[in-house]
Design a protein around this motif. Sequence first.
Motif, PDB file in Angstrom:
ATOM      1  N   PRO A   7     -20.544  -9.912  45.341  1.00 59.33           N
ATOM      2  CA  PRO A   7     -19.352 -10.605  45.832  1.00 59.33           C
ATOM      3  C   PRO A   7     -18.245 -10.593  44.791  1.00 59.33           C
ATOM      4  N   ARG A   8     -17.020 -10.670  45.290  1.00 54.61           N
ATOM      5  CA  ARG A   8     -15.877 -10.811  44.392  1.00 54.61           C
ATOM      6  C   ARG A   8     -15.965 -12.175  43.715  1.00 54.61           C
ATOM      7  N   LEU A   9     -15.679 -12.211  42.420  1.00 53.26           N
ATOM      8  CA  LEU A   9     -15.751 -13.443  41.655  1.00 53.26           C
ATOM      9  C   LEU A   9     -14.352 -13.959  41.372  1.00 53.26           C
ATOM     10  N   PHE A  10     -14.163 -15.251  41.563  1.00 53.51           N
ATOM     11  CA  PHE A  10     -12.873 -15.890  41.347  1.00 53.51           C
ATOM     12  C   PHE A  10     -13.101 -17.084  40.414  1.00 53.51           C
ATOM     13  N   ASP A  11     -12.823 -16.876  39.148  1.00 52.16           N
ATOM     14  CA  ASP A  11     -13.016 -17.911  38.130  1.00 52.16           C
ATOM     15  C   ASP A  11     -11.895 -18.943  38.257  1.00 52.16           C
ATOM     16  N   VAL A  12     -12.273 -20.212  38.437  1.00 48.32           N
ATOM     17  CA  VAL A  12     -11.249 -21.233  38.660  1.00 48.32           C
ATOM     18  C   VAL A  12     -10.300 -21.344  37.465  1.00 48.32           C
ATOM     19  N   ARG A  13     -10.737 -20.943  36.270  1.00 50.01           N
ATOM     20  CA  ARG A  13      -9.839 -21.016  35.106  1.00 50.01           C
ATOM     21  C   ARG A  13      -8.695 -20.002  35.216  1.00 50.01           C
ATOM     22  N   ALA A  14      -8.983 -18.901  35.905  1.00 49.80           N
ATOM     23  CA  ALA A  14      -7.922 -17.901  36.090  1.00 49.80           C
ATOM     24  C   ALA A  14      -6.834 -18.399  37.034  1.00 49.80           C
ATOM     25  N   PHE A  15      -7.114 -19.484  37.754  1.00 54.20           N
ATOM     26  CA  PHE A  15      -6.137 -20.038  38.683  1.00 54.20           C
ATOM     27  C   PHE A  15      -5.548 -21.353  38.153  1.00 54.20           C
ATOM     28  N   ALA A  28      -5.750 -26.062  41.302  1.00 53.06           N
ATOM     29  CA  ALA A  28      -6.279 -24.793  40.804  1.00 53.06           C
ATOM     30  C   ALA A  28      -7.526 -24.374  41.566  1.00 53.06           C
ATOM     31  N   VAL A  29      -8.417 -25.320  41.821  1.00 53.84           N
ATOM     32  CA  VAL A  29      -9.642 -24.999  42.555  1.00 53.84           C
ATOM     33  C   VAL A  29      -9.304 -24.545  43.967  1.00 53.84           C
ATOM     34  N   ASN A  30      -8.413 -25.242  44.620  1.00 57.22           N
ATOM     35  CA  ASN A  30      -8.050 -24.856  45.986  1.00 57.22           C
ATOM     36  C   ASN A  30      -7.307 -23.518  46.017  1.00 57.22           C
ATOM     37  N   ARG A  31      -6.537 -23.201  44.982  1.00 55.82           N
ATOM     38  CA  ARG A  31      -5.930 -21.867  44.914  1.00 55.82           C
ATOM     39  C   ARG A  31      -6.991 -20.787  44.812  1.00 55.82           C
ATOM     40  N   ALA A  32      -8.016 -21.026  44.025  1.00 59.77           N
ATOM     41  CA  ALA A  32      -9.092 -20.041  43.890  1.00 59.77           C
ATOM     42  C   ALA A  32      -9.816 -19.834  45.211  1.00 59.77           C
ATOM     43  N   ILE A  33     -10.059 -20.915  45.939  1.00 60.08           N
ATOM     44  CA  ILE A  33     -10.744 -20.804  47.238  1.00 60.08           C
ATOM     45  C   ILE A  33      -9.876 -20.030  48.221  1.00 60.08           C
ATOM     46  N   ARG A  34      -8.577 -20.319  48.263  1.00 59.76           N
ATOM     47  CA  ARG A  34      -7.687 -19.592  49.176  1.00 59.76           C
ATOM     48  C   ARG A  34      -7.645 -18.106  48.826  1.00 59.76           C
ATOM     49  N   ALA A  35      -7.612 -17.801  47.542  1.00 56.49           N
ATOM     50  CA  ALA A  35      -7.579 -16.393  47.129  1.00 56.49           C
ATOM     51  C   ALA A  35      -8.851 -15.672  47.556  1.00 56.49           C
ATOM     52  N   ALA A  36     -10.003 -16.325  47.405  1.00 55.23           N
ATOM     53  CA  ALA A  36     -11.261 -15.710  47.831  1.00 55.23           C
ATOM     54  C   ALA A  36     -11.247 -15.461  49.335  1.00 55.23           C
ATOM     55  N   ALA A  37     -10.757 -16.430  50.107  1.00 55.07           N
ATOM     56  CA  ALA A  37     -10.708 -16.268  51.557  1.00 55.07           C
ATOM     57  C   ALA A  37      -9.756 -15.144  51.947  1.00 55.07           C
ATOM     58  N   GLU A  38      -8.627 -15.053  51.275  1.00 54.36           N
ATOM     59  CA  GLU A  38      -7.641 -14.010  51.608  1.00 54.36           C
ATOM     60  C   GLU A  38      -8.159 -12.611  51.285  1.00 54.36           C
ATOM     61  N   ALA A  59     -13.487 -22.752  52.534  1.00 51.00           N
ATOM     62  CA  ALA A  59     -12.994 -21.709  53.430  1.00 51.00           C
ATOM     63  C   ALA A  59     -14.151 -20.816  53.835  1.00 51.00           C
ATOM     64  N   GLY A  60     -14.072 -20.219  55.017  1.00 54.04           N
ATOM     65  CA  GLY A  60     -15.122 -19.361  55.534  1.00 54.04           C
ATOM     66  C   GLY A  60     -15.377 -18.156  54.648  1.00 54.04           C
ATOM     67  N   GLY A  61     -16.638 -17.799  54.487  1.00 52.38           N
ATOM     68  CA  GLY A  61     -17.012 -16.646  53.681  1.00 52.38           C
ATOM     69  C   GLY A  61     -16.961 -16.877  52.187  1.00 52.38           C
ATOM     70  N   VAL A  62     -16.767 -18.131  51.773  1.00 57.37           N
ATOM     71  CA  VAL A  62     -16.589 -18.440  50.352  1.00 57.37           C
ATOM     72  C   VAL A  62     -17.764 -19.278  49.846  1.00 57.37           C
ATOM     73  N   THR A  63     -18.263 -18.910  48.673  1.00 55.67           N
ATOM     74  CA  THR A  63     -19.300 -19.650  47.968  1.00 55.67           C
ATOM     75  C   THR A  63     -18.695 -20.323  46.743  1.00 55.67           C
ATOM     76  N   LEU A  64     -19.042 -21.585  46.508  1.00 55.16           N
ATOM     77  CA  LEU A  64     -18.742 -22.239  45.247  1.00 55.16           C
ATOM     78  C   LEU A  64     -19.988 -22.175  44.382  1.00 55.16           C
ATOM     79  N   ARG A  65     -19.846 -21.689  43.150  1.00 56.58           N
ATOM     80  CA  ARG A  65     -20.998 -21.629  42.242  1.00 56.58           C
ATOM     81  C   ARG A  65     -20.690 -22.412  40.983  1.00 56.58           C
ATOM     82  N   LEU A  66     -21.466 -23.458  40.764  1.00 54.31           N
ATOM     83  CA  LEU A  66     -21.315 -24.301  39.589  1.00 54.31           C
ATOM     84  C   LEU A  66     -22.326 -23.837  38.548  1.00 54.31           C
TER      85      LEU A  66
END
Length: 482
Positions: A7-15, A28-38, A59-66
Amino acid sequence: MPLSAKPRLFDVRAFGAAGDGRTLDTQAVNRAIRAAAEHGGGTVVFPPGGYLCFSIRLAGGVTLRLEDGAVIEAADPARHPGRYDLPEPGVGEFYQDFGHSHWRNSLIWGDGLHDIAILGPGRIEGLGLTRDGPGARWRKKTGERPLSMEGMSADEIRALEPLPEHMNGLGNKAIALKNCRNVVLRDLTLYKGGHFAVLATGVDGLVIENLAIDTDRDGIDLDCVRNARVAHCRVNTPNDDAIVLKTSLALGRPMATENIIIEHCTVSGYDIGTMLDGTLGRTQQLAPDRDPVTGRIKLGTESNGAFRNIVIRHCRFERSRGLALEVVDGGVIEDVVAHHLSMQDVTTAPLFLRLGDRRRGPEGTGIGSMRRVSISDIEATGIDPRYAATIAGLPGHEIEDVSLQNIRLVYRGGGTAADAARTPPLLADAYPEPSMFGTTPAWGLWVRHARGVLLENVRLETATPDARPAIVREAAEVIDKG
Protein backbone atom coordinates in the motif's frame (compact mmCIF):
# COMPACT_ATOMS: atom_id res chain seq x y z
CA MET A 1 -9.26 -6.51 3.25
CA PRO A 2 -8.77 -5.94 -0.46
CA LEU A 3 -5.97 -3.42 0.01
CA SER A 4 -2.80 -3.50 -2.05
CA ALA A 5 -0.07 -5.87 -0.91
CA LYS A 6 2.25 -2.85 -1.09
CA PRO A 7 0.00 0.00 0.00
CA ARG A 8 0.95 3.61 -0.48
CA LEU A 9 2.28 5.06 2.77
CA PHE A 10 1.30 8.51 4.00
CA ASP A 11 3.35 9.62 7.00
CA VAL A 12 1.33 12.10 9.04
CA ARG A 13 4.52 14.11 9.71
CA ALA A 14 4.81 14.82 6.00
CA PHE A 15 1.43 16.54 6.24
CA GLY A 16 2.42 18.75 9.16
CA ALA A 17 1.85 16.62 12.26
CA ALA A 18 4.25 17.54 15.06
CA GLY A 19 3.76 14.40 17.14
CA ASP A 20 5.01 16.20 20.26
CA GLY A 21 1.92 15.59 22.41
CA ARG A 22 1.29 19.35 22.73
CA THR A 23 0.54 20.62 19.23
CA LEU A 24 -2.93 19.95 17.84
CA ASP A 25 -2.39 17.56 14.92
CA THR A 26 -6.03 17.15 13.86
CA GLN A 27 -5.75 19.01 10.56
CA ALA A 28 -2.50 17.30 9.58
CA VAL A 29 -3.91 13.84 10.26
CA ASN A 30 -7.06 14.57 8.29
CA ARG A 31 -4.98 15.93 5.40
CA ALA A 32 -3.04 12.68 5.30
CA ILE A 33 -6.26 10.64 5.27
CA ARG A 34 -7.73 12.74 2.44
CA ALA A 35 -4.53 12.37 0.42
CA ALA A 36 -4.59 8.59 0.84
CA ALA A 37 -8.23 8.47 -0.27
CA GLU A 38 -7.54 10.69 -3.29
CA HIS A 39 -4.81 8.26 -4.39
CA GLY A 40 -7.26 5.34 -4.31
CA GLY A 41 -6.40 4.22 -0.79
CA GLY A 42 -3.36 3.59 1.30
CA THR A 43 -1.93 3.48 4.81
CA VAL A 44 -1.66 6.56 6.99
CA VAL A 45 1.30 6.00 9.30
CA PHE A 46 1.74 7.42 12.80
CA PRO A 47 5.43 7.13 13.76
CA PRO A 48 6.38 7.08 17.46
CA GLY A 49 5.17 10.24 19.18
CA GLY A 50 2.10 11.83 20.71
CA TYR A 51 -0.65 13.11 18.38
CA LEU A 52 -3.14 15.39 20.09
CA CYS A 53 -6.36 15.42 18.06
CA PHE A 54 -9.99 16.34 17.91
CA SER A 55 -12.19 14.40 15.43
CA ILE A 56 -10.29 12.24 12.93
CA ARG A 57 -12.41 11.46 9.86
CA LEU A 58 -11.81 8.08 8.24
CA ALA A 59 -12.06 7.47 4.49
CA GLY A 60 -12.80 4.37 2.41
CA GLY A 61 -9.83 2.23 1.43
CA VAL A 62 -7.62 3.84 4.08
CA THR A 63 -5.78 2.15 6.95
CA LEU A 64 -4.47 3.98 10.01
CA ARG A 65 -1.33 2.34 11.40
CA LEU A 66 -0.06 3.36 14.80
CA GLU A 67 3.53 2.27 15.15
CA ASP A 68 5.02 1.11 18.44
CA GLY A 69 5.32 4.22 20.60
CA ALA A 70 2.66 6.17 18.70
CA VAL A 71 -0.18 7.57 20.80
CA ILE A 72 -3.28 9.35 19.50
CA GLU A 73 -4.58 11.39 22.42
CA ALA A 74 -8.09 12.83 22.50
CA ALA A 75 -7.89 16.59 22.97
CA ASP A 76 -9.93 18.23 25.71
CA PRO A 77 -12.13 21.20 24.66
CA ALA A 78 -11.72 22.60 28.17
CA ARG A 79 -7.94 22.81 27.75
CA HIS A 80 -7.24 22.87 24.01
CA PRO A 81 -8.43 25.33 21.31
CA GLY A 82 -10.97 23.34 19.33
CA ARG A 83 -13.89 20.95 19.56
CA TYR A 84 -15.11 17.62 18.28
CA ASP A 85 -17.38 17.34 15.26
CA LEU A 86 -20.96 18.11 16.19
CA PRO A 87 -23.46 15.27 16.56
CA GLU A 88 -25.02 14.69 13.16
CA PRO A 89 -28.79 15.03 12.68
CA GLY A 90 -30.68 11.80 12.23
CA VAL A 91 -33.32 9.70 13.88
CA GLY A 92 -32.35 11.20 17.22
CA GLU A 93 -32.06 9.57 20.57
CA PHE A 94 -35.71 8.86 21.33
CA TYR A 95 -35.33 5.10 21.87
CA GLN A 96 -31.62 4.85 22.67
CA ASP A 97 -28.97 6.81 24.50
CA PHE A 98 -27.40 9.91 22.96
CA GLY A 99 -24.12 8.03 22.64
CA HIS A 100 -25.77 5.36 20.50
CA SER A 101 -27.51 7.90 18.29
CA HIS A 102 -24.51 9.88 17.03
CA TRP A 103 -21.10 8.93 15.65
CA ARG A 104 -19.32 12.08 14.51
CA ASN A 105 -18.80 13.41 18.03
CA SER A 106 -15.91 10.96 18.43
CA LEU A 107 -12.14 10.89 18.34
CA ILE A 108 -12.13 8.64 15.23
CA TRP A 109 -15.25 8.14 13.12
CA GLY A 110 -16.41 6.77 9.78
CA ASP A 111 -19.81 6.67 8.09
CA GLY A 112 -20.77 4.65 5.00
CA LEU A 113 -17.22 3.53 4.29
CA HIS A 114 -15.74 0.24 3.08
CA ASP A 115 -12.35 -1.42 3.39
CA ILE A 116 -10.98 0.45 6.37
CA ALA A 117 -8.65 -0.55 9.19
CA ILE A 118 -7.04 0.82 12.34
CA LEU A 119 -3.96 -1.16 13.30
CA GLY A 120 -1.45 -1.12 16.15
CA PRO A 121 0.73 -1.75 17.98
CA GLY A 122 0.25 1.87 19.08
CA ARG A 123 -2.15 3.34 21.59
CA ILE A 124 -5.28 5.50 21.68
CA GLU A 125 -5.88 7.54 24.85
CA GLY A 126 -9.24 9.22 25.30
CA LEU A 127 -8.12 11.59 28.02
CA GLY A 128 -10.18 14.45 26.57
CA LEU A 129 -13.35 12.40 26.03
CA THR A 130 -16.37 12.35 28.33
CA ARG A 131 -17.97 9.13 29.53
CA ASP A 132 -21.31 10.91 30.07
CA GLY A 133 -24.24 11.57 27.78
CA PRO A 134 -28.02 11.99 27.89
CA GLY A 135 -30.22 8.94 28.13
CA ALA A 136 -33.02 8.16 25.71
CA ARG A 137 -35.79 10.75 25.43
CA TRP A 138 -38.25 7.87 25.79
CA ARG A 139 -39.79 8.19 29.22
CA LYS A 140 -42.01 5.50 30.66
CA LYS A 141 -41.09 5.82 34.34
CA THR A 142 -40.15 2.14 34.42
CA GLY A 143 -37.53 0.23 32.50
CA GLU A 144 -35.25 3.12 31.57
CA ARG A 145 -32.69 2.60 34.31
CA PRO A 146 -31.70 -0.29 36.59
CA LEU A 147 -33.79 -0.58 39.74
CA SER A 148 -30.56 -0.27 41.71
CA MET A 149 -30.53 3.44 40.74
CA GLU A 150 -33.96 4.17 42.23
CA GLY A 151 -32.51 5.93 45.28
CA MET A 152 -30.39 8.36 43.27
CA SER A 153 -31.30 12.04 43.37
CA ALA A 154 -32.13 14.11 40.31
CA ASP A 155 -28.77 15.88 40.66
CA GLU A 156 -26.93 12.55 40.72
CA ILE A 157 -28.75 11.38 37.60
CA ARG A 158 -28.11 14.72 35.86
CA ALA A 159 -24.39 14.40 36.56
CA LEU A 160 -24.36 11.13 34.60
CA GLU A 161 -26.87 12.22 31.94
CA PRO A 162 -26.35 15.90 30.98
CA LEU A 163 -28.71 17.70 28.61
CA PRO A 164 -28.05 17.23 24.86
CA GLU A 165 -27.03 20.85 24.33
CA HIS A 166 -24.20 20.34 26.82
CA MET A 167 -22.67 17.75 24.47
CA ASN A 168 -21.97 20.11 21.55
CA GLY A 169 -18.24 20.18 20.96
CA LEU A 170 -17.54 17.25 23.28
CA GLY A 171 -16.41 13.80 22.18
CA ASN A 172 -17.76 10.71 23.90
CA LYS A 173 -16.42 7.78 21.83
CA ALA A 174 -12.91 6.71 20.86
CA ILE A 175 -13.86 4.85 17.64
CA ALA A 176 -17.34 5.10 16.09
CA LEU A 177 -18.37 3.39 12.85
CA LYS A 178 -21.74 3.57 11.11
CA ASN A 179 -22.92 1.61 8.05
CA CYS A 180 -19.42 0.48 7.10
CA ARG A 181 -18.25 -2.69 5.37
CA ASN A 182 -15.09 -4.75 5.69
CA VAL A 183 -13.50 -3.26 8.79
CA VAL A 184 -10.45 -4.42 10.77
CA LEU A 185 -9.38 -3.18 14.21
CA ARG A 186 -6.25 -5.00 15.37
CA ASP A 187 -3.33 -4.86 17.83
CA LEU A 188 -4.36 -1.62 19.54
CA THR A 189 -4.38 -0.44 23.14
CA LEU A 190 -7.24 1.88 24.14
CA TYR A 191 -7.33 3.73 27.45
CA LYS A 192 -10.37 5.71 28.59
CA GLY A 193 -12.63 5.53 25.55
CA GLY A 194 -15.53 7.66 26.80
CA HIS A 195 -19.06 6.25 26.57
CA PHE A 196 -17.86 3.63 24.07
CA ALA A 197 -14.27 2.68 23.35
CA VAL A 198 -15.53 1.03 20.15
CA LEU A 199 -19.05 1.54 18.76
CA ALA A 200 -19.94 -0.25 15.53
CA THR A 201 -23.48 0.31 14.24
CA GLY A 202 -24.84 -1.27 11.05
CA VAL A 203 -21.41 -2.66 10.16
CA ASP A 204 -21.17 -5.74 7.91
CA GLY A 205 -17.89 -7.64 7.95
CA LEU A 206 -15.91 -6.73 11.06
CA VAL A 207 -12.77 -8.17 12.65
CA ILE A 208 -11.70 -6.94 16.09
CA GLU A 209 -8.58 -8.73 17.19
CA ASN A 210 -5.96 -8.39 19.90
CA LEU A 211 -7.24 -5.18 21.45
CA ALA A 212 -6.41 -4.20 25.02
CA ILE A 213 -9.13 -1.86 26.32
CA ASP A 214 -9.17 -0.32 29.81
CA THR A 215 -11.94 2.21 29.90
CA ASP A 216 -14.48 4.36 31.74
CA ARG A 217 -17.69 2.82 30.44
CA ASP A 218 -18.52 0.32 27.61
CA GLY A 219 -15.68 -1.44 25.84
CA ILE A 220 -16.86 -2.94 22.53
CA ASP A 221 -20.47 -2.39 21.40
CA LEU A 222 -21.75 -4.12 18.26
CA ASP A 223 -25.18 -2.73 17.39
CA CYS A 224 -27.05 -4.14 14.37
CA VAL A 225 -23.80 -5.74 13.17
CA ARG A 226 -23.48 -8.72 10.84
CA ASN A 227 -20.62 -11.14 10.18
CA ALA A 228 -18.21 -10.13 12.92
CA ARG A 229 -15.44 -11.77 14.93
CA VAL A 230 -14.06 -10.45 18.21
CA ALA A 231 -11.01 -12.45 19.28
CA HIS A 232 -8.05 -12.31 21.66
CA CYS A 233 -9.19 -9.08 23.29
CA ARG A 234 -8.77 -7.96 26.91
CA VAL A 235 -11.49 -5.55 27.98
CA ASN A 236 -11.63 -4.00 31.45
CA THR A 237 -14.79 -1.99 32.22
CA PRO A 238 -15.72 -1.74 35.92
CA ASN A 239 -18.43 0.85 35.18
CA ASP A 240 -20.29 -0.85 32.32
CA ASP A 241 -20.29 -3.79 29.90
CA ALA A 242 -17.08 -5.06 28.34
CA ILE A 243 -18.30 -6.73 25.14
CA VAL A 244 -21.96 -6.17 24.33
CA LEU A 245 -24.21 -6.93 21.38
CA LYS A 246 -27.28 -4.77 20.78
CA THR A 247 -30.12 -4.26 18.31
CA SER A 248 -31.27 -0.69 18.93
CA LEU A 249 -33.30 1.64 16.72
CA ALA A 250 -30.31 3.95 16.19
CA LEU A 251 -30.60 3.47 12.41
CA GLY A 252 -34.32 4.17 12.41
CA ARG A 253 -35.60 0.61 12.09
CA PRO A 254 -35.17 -2.79 13.73
CA MET A 255 -32.13 -4.61 12.38
CA ALA A 256 -30.47 -7.88 13.35
CA THR A 257 -27.15 -8.57 14.98
CA GLU A 258 -26.19 -11.94 13.54
CA ASN A 259 -23.36 -14.27 12.67
CA ILE A 260 -21.09 -13.09 15.49
CA ILE A 261 -18.19 -14.95 17.09
CA ILE A 262 -16.62 -13.81 20.37
CA GLU A 263 -13.67 -16.01 21.31
CA HIS A 264 -10.51 -16.14 23.39
CA CYS A 265 -11.35 -12.87 25.15
CA THR A 266 -10.96 -11.80 28.79
CA VAL A 267 -13.39 -9.35 30.37
CA SER A 268 -13.00 -7.81 33.82
CA GLY A 269 -14.02 -5.15 36.31
CA TYR A 270 -10.73 -4.13 37.91
CA ASP A 271 -10.02 -0.50 38.78
CA ILE A 272 -9.63 1.63 35.64
CA GLY A 273 -6.08 1.54 34.32
CA THR A 274 -4.97 -1.39 36.43
CA MET A 275 -5.47 -3.99 33.75
CA LEU A 276 -3.02 -2.15 31.53
CA ASP A 277 -0.45 -1.59 34.27
CA GLY A 278 -0.85 -5.15 35.57
CA THR A 279 -1.77 -4.28 39.18
CA LEU A 280 -5.40 -5.47 38.83
CA GLY A 281 -6.76 -3.09 41.46
CA ARG A 282 -9.86 -3.96 43.47
CA THR A 283 -10.63 -0.68 45.21
CA GLN A 284 -13.83 0.13 43.30
CA GLN A 285 -16.73 -1.94 44.57
CA LEU A 286 -19.77 -0.47 42.78
CA ALA A 287 -20.56 0.66 39.25
CA PRO A 288 -22.53 3.91 38.68
CA ASP A 289 -25.77 1.87 38.72
CA ARG A 290 -24.93 1.01 42.36
CA ASP A 291 -24.59 -2.68 41.64
CA PRO A 292 -21.16 -4.33 41.90
CA VAL A 293 -18.62 -3.72 39.13
CA THR A 294 -19.67 -4.81 35.63
CA GLY A 295 -17.14 -5.92 32.99
CA ARG A 296 -19.13 -8.75 31.37
CA ILE A 297 -20.28 -10.10 28.00
CA LYS A 298 -23.94 -9.29 27.31
CA LEU A 299 -26.65 -9.43 24.64
CA GLY A 300 -29.01 -6.48 25.16
CA THR A 301 -30.31 -4.40 26.83
CA GLU A 302 -31.27 -2.62 23.59
CA SER A 303 -33.18 -5.41 21.82
CA ASN A 304 -35.58 -4.12 19.18
CA GLY A 305 -34.19 -6.44 16.50
CA ALA A 306 -33.05 -10.05 16.39
CA PHE A 307 -29.90 -11.68 17.74
CA ARG A 308 -29.14 -14.78 15.69
CA ASN A 309 -26.28 -17.21 15.31
CA ILE A 310 -24.12 -15.91 18.14
CA VAL A 311 -21.13 -17.94 19.39
CA ILE A 312 -19.27 -17.06 22.60
CA ARG A 313 -16.41 -19.46 23.36
CA HIS A 314 -13.16 -19.84 25.25
CA CYS A 315 -13.59 -16.59 27.19
CA ARG A 316 -12.67 -15.62 30.72
CA PHE A 317 -14.58 -13.39 33.16
CA GLU A 318 -12.57 -11.87 36.04
CA ARG A 319 -14.15 -9.88 38.87
CA SER A 320 -17.20 -9.12 36.76
CA ARG A 321 -20.86 -9.84 36.33
CA GLY A 322 -21.61 -13.02 34.43
CA LEU A 323 -22.95 -13.82 30.98
CA ALA A 324 -26.24 -12.01 30.30
CA LEU A 325 -28.77 -12.58 27.52
CA GLU A 326 -31.55 -10.00 27.68
CA VAL A 327 -34.41 -9.30 25.28
CA VAL A 328 -36.93 -6.74 26.55
CA ASP A 329 -37.82 -4.50 23.58
CA GLY A 330 -39.69 -6.86 21.27
CA GLY A 331 -36.74 -8.55 19.57
CA VAL A 332 -35.66 -12.17 19.36
CA ILE A 333 -32.68 -14.04 20.78
CA GLU A 334 -32.22 -17.41 19.12
CA ASP A 335 -29.48 -19.87 18.23
CA VAL A 336 -26.92 -18.71 20.78
CA VAL A 337 -24.07 -21.02 21.77
CA ALA A 338 -21.78 -20.25 24.72
CA HIS A 339 -19.14 -22.77 25.75
CA HIS A 340 -15.82 -23.10 27.53
CA LEU A 341 -16.18 -20.02 29.72
CA SER A 342 -14.36 -19.56 33.03
CA MET A 343 -15.45 -17.03 35.65
CA GLN A 344 -13.73 -15.92 38.86
CA ASP A 345 -15.16 -13.57 41.49
CA VAL A 346 -18.58 -13.18 39.86
CA THR A 347 -20.13 -9.97 41.17
CA THR A 348 -23.79 -10.83 40.41
CA ALA A 349 -25.33 -13.89 38.69
CA PRO A 350 -23.04 -16.13 36.61
CA LEU A 351 -25.78 -16.69 34.03
CA PHE A 352 -28.75 -14.38 33.48
CA LEU A 353 -31.35 -15.07 30.79
CA ARG A 354 -34.20 -12.58 30.82
CA LEU A 355 -37.22 -12.16 28.56
CA GLY A 356 -38.98 -8.97 29.63
CA ASP A 357 -41.60 -6.49 28.52
CA ARG A 358 -39.99 -3.05 28.60
CA ARG A 359 -41.01 -2.34 24.95
CA ARG A 360 -38.76 0.67 24.46
CA GLY A 361 -39.84 1.28 20.90
CA PRO A 362 -42.60 2.79 18.75
CA GLU A 363 -46.25 1.91 19.08
CA GLY A 364 -46.80 -1.70 18.05
CA THR A 365 -43.64 -2.99 19.72
CA GLY A 366 -44.55 -6.32 21.28
CA ILE A 367 -43.01 -8.86 23.63
CA GLY A 368 -40.03 -10.66 22.16
CA SER A 369 -38.82 -14.24 22.49
CA MET A 370 -35.77 -16.26 23.49
CA ARG A 371 -35.15 -19.80 22.30
CA ARG A 372 -32.49 -22.32 21.36
CA VAL A 373 -29.73 -21.32 23.74
CA SER A 374 -26.93 -23.78 24.46
CA ILE A 375 -24.54 -23.14 27.37
CA SER A 376 -21.87 -25.71 28.18
CA ASP A 377 -18.48 -26.28 29.77
CA ILE A 378 -18.70 -23.40 32.23
CA GLU A 379 -16.86 -23.06 35.53
CA ALA A 380 -17.62 -20.12 37.82
CA THR A 381 -16.26 -19.56 41.34
CA GLY A 382 -16.55 -16.90 44.02
CA ILE A 383 -20.13 -16.08 43.02
CA ASP A 384 -22.12 -13.44 44.92
CA PRO A 385 -24.51 -15.62 46.99
CA ARG A 386 -27.50 -13.31 46.50
CA TYR A 387 -28.03 -14.15 42.85
CA ALA A 388 -28.46 -17.65 41.49
CA ALA A 389 -28.04 -18.42 37.82
CA THR A 390 -31.38 -17.17 36.50
CA ILE A 391 -33.64 -18.05 33.58
CA ALA A 392 -36.67 -15.77 33.84
CA GLY A 393 -39.40 -15.40 31.24
CA LEU A 394 -42.96 -14.17 31.59
CA PRO A 395 -46.34 -15.89 31.87
CA GLY A 396 -47.38 -16.84 28.36
CA HIS A 397 -43.99 -15.78 27.02
CA GLU A 398 -41.66 -18.47 28.24
CA ILE A 399 -37.98 -18.79 27.45
CA GLU A 400 -37.69 -21.97 25.37
CA ASP A 401 -35.17 -24.72 24.70
CA VAL A 402 -32.22 -23.87 26.91
CA SER A 403 -29.50 -26.46 27.39
CA LEU A 404 -27.09 -26.31 30.37
CA GLN A 405 -24.38 -28.98 30.17
CA ASN A 406 -21.11 -29.62 31.98
CA ILE A 407 -21.41 -26.66 34.31
CA ARG A 408 -19.87 -26.08 37.75
CA LEU A 409 -21.01 -23.06 39.78
CA VAL A 410 -19.46 -22.37 43.20
CA TYR A 411 -21.24 -19.80 45.38
CA ARG A 412 -20.01 -18.17 48.56
CA GLY A 413 -23.16 -19.27 50.45
CA GLY A 414 -24.87 -17.74 53.48
CA GLY A 415 -28.49 -17.46 52.31
CA THR A 416 -31.23 -17.60 54.96
CA ALA A 417 -34.57 -19.30 55.40
CA ALA A 418 -36.22 -15.91 54.85
CA ASP A 419 -34.44 -15.70 51.49
CA ALA A 420 -35.78 -19.14 50.60
CA ALA A 421 -39.35 -18.04 51.35
CA ARG A 422 -39.24 -15.12 48.92
CA THR A 423 -41.36 -15.00 45.78
CA PRO A 424 -39.85 -12.18 43.73
CA PRO A 425 -42.31 -10.01 41.77
CA LEU A 426 -42.54 -10.39 37.98
CA LEU A 427 -41.22 -6.89 37.22
CA ALA A 428 -42.09 -7.45 33.56
CA ASP A 429 -41.23 -3.94 32.40
CA ALA A 430 -38.20 -3.28 34.60
CA TYR A 431 -34.66 -2.76 33.34
CA PRO A 432 -33.05 -6.21 33.25
CA GLU A 433 -30.28 -6.88 35.76
CA PRO A 434 -29.74 -9.87 38.05
CA SER A 435 -30.30 -7.60 41.06
CA MET A 436 -33.78 -6.62 39.83
CA PHE A 437 -35.41 -9.51 41.71
CA GLY A 438 -33.45 -9.08 44.92
CA THR A 439 -32.00 -12.15 46.60
CA THR A 440 -33.22 -15.18 44.69
CA PRO A 441 -35.12 -18.01 46.48
CA ALA A 442 -32.58 -20.54 45.18
CA TRP A 443 -28.85 -20.31 45.74
CA GLY A 444 -27.79 -22.19 42.61
CA LEU A 445 -30.35 -22.04 39.79
CA TRP A 446 -33.68 -20.25 39.60
CA VAL A 447 -35.93 -20.99 36.61
CA ARG A 448 -39.22 -19.19 36.11
CA HIS A 449 -41.58 -19.19 33.13
CA ALA A 450 -39.45 -21.37 30.88
CA ARG A 451 -39.91 -24.66 29.09
CA GLY A 452 -37.58 -27.17 27.58
CA VAL A 453 -34.73 -26.40 30.01
CA LEU A 454 -32.26 -29.29 29.97
CA LEU A 455 -29.75 -29.83 32.78
CA GLU A 456 -26.95 -32.33 32.23
CA ASN A 457 -23.94 -32.61 34.53
CA VAL A 458 -24.74 -29.34 36.29
CA ARG A 459 -22.86 -29.18 39.60
CA LEU A 460 -23.87 -26.54 42.14
CA GLU A 461 -21.72 -25.93 45.23
CA THR A 462 -21.47 -23.51 48.14
CA ALA A 463 -18.34 -22.56 50.05
CA THR A 464 -20.41 -22.09 53.24
CA PRO A 465 -23.88 -23.45 54.15
CA ASP A 466 -26.94 -21.87 52.54
CA ALA A 467 -30.51 -22.31 53.82
CA ARG A 468 -32.09 -21.99 50.38
CA PRO A 469 -32.66 -24.92 48.02
CA ALA A 470 -30.09 -25.35 45.25
CA ILE A 471 -32.73 -25.22 42.48
CA VAL A 472 -36.14 -23.58 42.42
CA ARG A 473 -38.55 -24.06 39.52
CA GLU A 474 -41.56 -21.79 39.11
CA ALA A 475 -43.97 -22.42 36.21
CA ALA A 476 -41.05 -24.05 34.46
CA GLU A 477 -40.38 -27.29 32.62
CA VAL A 478 -36.91 -28.49 33.64
CA ILE A 479 -35.44 -31.83 32.58
CA ASP A 480 -32.59 -32.86 34.88
CA LYS A 481 -30.48 -35.65 33.43
CA GLY A 482 -28.10 -35.56 36.37
